[in-house]
Design a protein around this motif. Structure first.
Motif, PDB file in Angstrom:
ATOM      1  N   ASP A 130       1.046  -1.163  -0.006  1.00 38.58           N
ATOM      2  CA  ASP A 130       0.382   0.142   0.146  1.00 38.58           C
ATOM      3  C   ASP A 130       0.920   0.900   0.199  1.00 38.58           C
ATOM      4  O   ASP A 130       2.371   1.196  -0.016  1.00 38.58           O
ATOM      5  N   GLY A 131       0.585   2.763   0.108  1.00 41.45           N
ATOM      6  CA  GLY A 131       1.105   3.743   0.342  1.00 41.45           C
ATOM      7  C   GLY A 131       2.168   3.776   1.518  1.00 41.45           C
ATOM      8  O   GLY A 131       3.082   4.941   1.115  1.00 41.45           O
ATOM      9  N   GLU A 132       1.948   2.906   2.528  1.00 34.40           N
ATOM     10  CA  GLU A 132       2.512   3.192   3.138  1.00 34.40           C
ATOM     11  C   GLU A 132       4.072   1.868   2.831  1.00 34.40           C
ATOM     12  O   GLU A 132       4.587   1.764   4.668  1.00 34.40           O
ATOM     13  N   GLY A 133       4.205   1.292   2.266  1.00 37.49           N
ATOM     14  CA  GLY A 133       4.500   0.368   2.252  1.00 37.49           C
ATOM     15  C   GLY A 133       4.637  -1.557   2.600  1.00 37.49           C
ATOM     16  O   GLY A 133       5.404  -1.954   3.318  1.00 37.49           O
ATOM     17  N   ARG A 134       2.829  -1.082   2.933  1.00 40.76           N
ATOM     18  CA  ARG A 134       3.137  -2.615   3.737  1.00 40.76           C
ATOM     19  C   ARG A 134       2.214  -3.565   2.970  1.00 40.76           C
ATOM     20  O   ARG A 134       1.340  -2.630   1.842  1.00 40.76           O
ATOM     21  N   ALA A 135       2.538  -5.177   3.112  1.00 41.72           N
ATOM     22  CA  ALA A 135       1.616  -5.985   2.219  1.00 41.72           C
ATOM     23  C   ALA A 135       0.776  -5.917   2.237  1.00 41.72           C
ATOM     24  O   ALA A 135      -0.312  -5.796   2.909  1.00 41.72           O
ATOM     25  N   LEU A 136       0.004  -6.113   1.071  1.00 43.98           N
ATOM     26  CA  LEU A 136      -1.626  -6.630   1.296  1.00 43.98           C
ATOM     27  C   LEU A 136      -1.966  -8.020   0.972  1.00 43.98           C
ATOM     28  O   LEU A 136      -0.655  -8.822  -0.106  1.00 43.98           O
ATOM     29  N   PRO A 137      -2.401  -8.728   0.822  1.00 42.55           N
ATOM     30  CA  PRO A 137      -2.864  -9.496   0.412  1.00 42.55           C
ATOM     31  C   PRO A 137      -2.838  -9.513  -1.309  1.00 42.55           C
ATOM     32  O   PRO A 137      -2.971  -8.896  -2.105  1.00 42.55           O
ATOM     33  N   PRO A 138      -2.607 -11.052  -1.589  1.00 43.14           N
ATOM     34  CA  PRO A 138      -2.506 -11.812  -2.755  1.00 43.14           C
ATOM     35  C   PRO A 138      -3.073 -10.829  -3.651  1.00 43.14           C
ATOM     36  O   PRO A 138      -4.464 -10.945  -3.628  1.00 43.14           O
ATOM     37  N   ASP A 139      -3.221 -10.131  -5.244  1.00 40.42           N
ATOM     38  CA  ASP A 139      -4.730 -10.099  -6.124  1.00 40.42           C
ATOM     39  C   ASP A 139      -3.989 -10.747  -7.039  1.00 40.42           C
ATOM     40  O   ASP A 139      -5.121 -10.953  -8.332  1.00 40.42           O
ATOM     41  N   THR A 140      -3.563 -11.740  -7.880  1.00 43.46           N
ATOM     42  CA  THR A 140      -2.674 -12.723  -8.640  1.00 43.46           C
ATOM     43  C   THR A 140      -2.771 -14.049  -8.310  1.00 43.46           C
ATOM     44  O   THR A 140      -2.087 -14.527  -7.358  1.00 43.46           O
ATOM     45  N   LEU A 141      -3.641 -14.944  -9.102  1.00 41.92           N
ATOM     46  CA  LEU A 141      -2.923 -15.781  -8.763  1.00 41.92           C
ATOM     47  C   LEU A 141      -1.840 -16.434 -10.338  1.00 41.92           C
ATOM     48  O   LEU A 141      -2.179 -16.461 -10.800  1.00 41.92           O
ATOM     49  N   VAL A 142      -1.612 -17.398 -10.282  1.00 39.37           N
ATOM     50  CA  VAL A 142      -0.105 -17.660 -10.933  1.00 39.37           C
ATOM     51  C   VAL A 142       0.041 -18.893 -11.077  1.00 39.37           C
ATOM     52  O   VAL A 142       0.736 -20.202  -9.837  1.00 39.37           O
ATOM     53  N   PHE A 143       0.287 -19.596 -12.421  1.00 40.39           N
ATOM     54  CA  PHE A 143       0.364 -21.110 -12.371  1.00 40.39           C
ATOM     55  C   PHE A 143       1.256 -21.144 -13.437  1.00 40.39           C
ATOM     56  O   PHE A 143       2.054 -20.924 -14.653  1.00 40.39           O
ATOM     57  N   ASN A 236       3.546 -19.069  -3.432  1.00 36.25           N
ATOM     58  CA  ASN A 236       3.775 -18.365  -1.935  1.00 36.25           C
ATOM     59  C   ASN A 236       4.050 -17.151  -1.920  1.00 36.25           C
ATOM     60  O   ASN A 236       5.226 -16.756  -2.662  1.00 36.25           O
ATOM     61  N   PRO A 237       3.656 -16.756  -1.226  1.00 33.85           N
ATOM     62  CA  PRO A 237       4.338 -14.962  -0.776  1.00 33.85           C
ATOM     63  C   PRO A 237       5.550 -14.439  -1.163  1.00 33.85           C
ATOM     64  O   PRO A 237       6.120 -12.929  -1.545  1.00 33.85           O
ATOM     65  N   ALA A 238       6.765 -15.771  -0.572  1.00 37.98           N
ATOM     66  CA  ALA A 238       8.442 -15.567  -0.751  1.00 37.98           C
ATOM     67  C   ALA A 238       8.812 -15.664  -2.133  1.00 37.98           C
ATOM     68  O   ALA A 238       9.876 -15.699  -2.457  1.00 37.98           O
ATOM     69  N   LYS A 239       7.609 -15.651  -2.845  1.00 39.99           N
ATOM     70  CA  LYS A 239       8.186 -16.698  -4.335  1.00 39.99           C
ATOM     71  C   LYS A 239       7.995 -14.814  -5.703  1.00 39.99           C
ATOM     72  O   LYS A 239       7.355 -14.567  -5.010  1.00 39.99           O
ATOM     73  N   THR A 240       9.016 -15.061  -6.519  1.00 35.73           N
ATOM     74  CA  THR A 240       7.935 -14.287  -8.127  1.00 35.73           C
ATOM     75  C   THR A 240       8.486 -14.857  -8.285  1.00 35.73           C
ATOM     76  O   THR A 240       8.994 -15.717  -9.030  1.00 35.73           O
TER      77      THR A 240
END
Length: 294
Positions: A130-143, A236-240
Motif C-alpha cells: 500500500d501507500g505506506e509500504g505495507r504488504a497487501l493480500p495477494p491479488d494475482t494467481l499464477v501457474f 507462496n508470498p515469498a516467491k516471485t
C-alpha cells in the motif's frame, strides 16, 4: 570507466547518468545495453502497470548473458532517493537480514535506472504494497508451466487450455504469457476466496491425477521427463515470477510475452511462441497490453 562512457540524461524530469551504452549484453545478436534501455523505455507504458506497487527483484548481468549474474532484492546503496522503497521482513534471508529495502518501480526513470544496471530480468511477487509500504493480500494467481524434455511449450499450451477450462468453471479468467525461456505462465486476478497456494495446488493435483501421462504436480525432477510440471508454489508470498514484458537472459533478447488465446490454441512448434524485444514492441503497437484486465 572513461568520462566518455558516461552519458547524462534527463528522463521525465529526473537526472540520470547512463554508462557503457555500447557494451554488448547479448553476444549472439550483438544486442547492447543501449538497446536494453531503449526496449525498456519503449515498452514502459504496458510494463509499468504490472510492476507498480510490487517489490522488485532483479537479475543483473553486468557483463552480459554469458557472464556472471546475480539476483538482487535489496535496492543498491546508490539508488536515487526518488525511487520509492518498501522495507519488508526477510524471513530465511540468505544474508541474515531481518528486513530488505525493496525498490518499487512505478515510473519510467526508475525503470531506466535499473536497465542501466544491466538488470535484464524483472521479477515480482503476486501481491502489492500500500501507500505506506505495507504488504497487501495477494491479488494475482499464477501457474508456472515447466516442460520436462522432450516436452516443450507446445505441451505447455495443451495444459494451459485445460487449466483455462478449470479456472473458468470457478469464475476466474486466465491470461497466458510465455516465460521468455522454455515454458509459460497462466495468471488470473485473485479474489482472496482462500489461500492461493492451497487453491493452485489442489487444481494442479486434480489435473495431474486426471492426466498422469502428461502432467505432474510434484517438484521431483525424476518425474518430469516428457511431462508438464504445474508449479503451483509460485503463489507462496515469498516467491516471485518474471514480470510480463521482462527480457530474459537467453542467447537472444527474448521476452516474457503476453499471448492471445488463439496463439495458444494454434501452437505447433516451440518457435511459434518465441518473441524478441523487437517482436514485442510491434505486438504492443498492434494489440496494446494483452495482459490488461480491462
Amino acid at each position: 570507466m572513461s568520462p566518455a562512457s558516461k552519458v547524462p540524461v534527463r528522463v521525465d524530469g529526473r537526472e540520470l547518468v547512463l554508462s557503457n551504452l555500447d557494451k554488448v549484453l547479448y553476444p549472439e545478436s550483438g544486442f547492447t545495453k543501449a538497446e536494453v534501455i531503449d526496449y525498456y523505455s519503449r515498452i514502459a507504458p504496458v510494463l509499468l502497470p504490472h510492476l507498480e506497487g510490487r517489490p522488485l527483484t532483479v537479475k543483473r548481468f553486468p557483463n552480459g548473458v554469458e557472464g556472471m549474474s546475480f539476483f538482487e532484492k535489496n535496492a543498491p546503496e546508490h539508488t536515487p532517493g526518488w525511487v520509492r522503497r518498501a522495507r519488508l521482513p526477510a524471513p530465511g534471508s540468505t544474508k541474515d537480514r531481518d528486513t530488505i529495502d525493496f525498490a518499487l518501480i512505478d515510473d519510467l526513470p526508475g525503470l531506466v535506472y535499473y536497465a542501466n544496471l544491466a538488470a535484464l530480468e524483472l521479477h515480482v511477487p503476486q501481491w502489492r504494497v500500500d501507500g505506506e509500504g505495507r504488504a497487501l493480500p495477494p491479488d494475482t494467481l499464477v501457474f508456472d508451466l515447466d516442460p520436462g524434455p522432450p516436452a516443450t511449450i507446445v505441451e505447455c499450451c495443451e495444459v494451459a487450455l485445460m487449466l483455462r477450462e478449470v479456472l473458468s468453471a470457478d469464475g476466474l479468467e486466465a491470461r497466458p504469457k510465455t516465460s521468455g525461456s522454455k515454458g509459460m505462465q497462466l495468471y488470473a486476478a485473485w479474489d482472496g476466496r482462500e489461500e492461493p497456494s492451497a487453491y493452485a495446488k489442489r487444481l494442479a493435483q486434480a489435473l495431474a491425477k486426471r492426466h498422469p501421462e502428461r502432467i505432474v504436480s510434484v517438484m521431483a525432477k525424476k518425474q518430469r521427463p516428457g511431462k508438464v510440471f504445474i508449479d503451483w508454489s509460485q503463489n507462496n508470498p515469498a516467491k516471485t515470477t518474471v514480470a510480463p514484458y521482462s527480457l530474459r537472459a537467453r542467447t537472444r533478447p527474448t521476452v516474457s510475452t503476453p499471448l492471445l488465446w488463439k496463439e495458444v490454441e494454434r501452437c505447433e512448434s516451440p518457435e511459434d511462441l518465441v518473441f524478441t524485444s523487437s517482436d514485442v514492441l510491434a505486438r504492443m503497437e498492434k494489440h496494446g497490453d494483452l495482459f490488461s484486465r480491462a
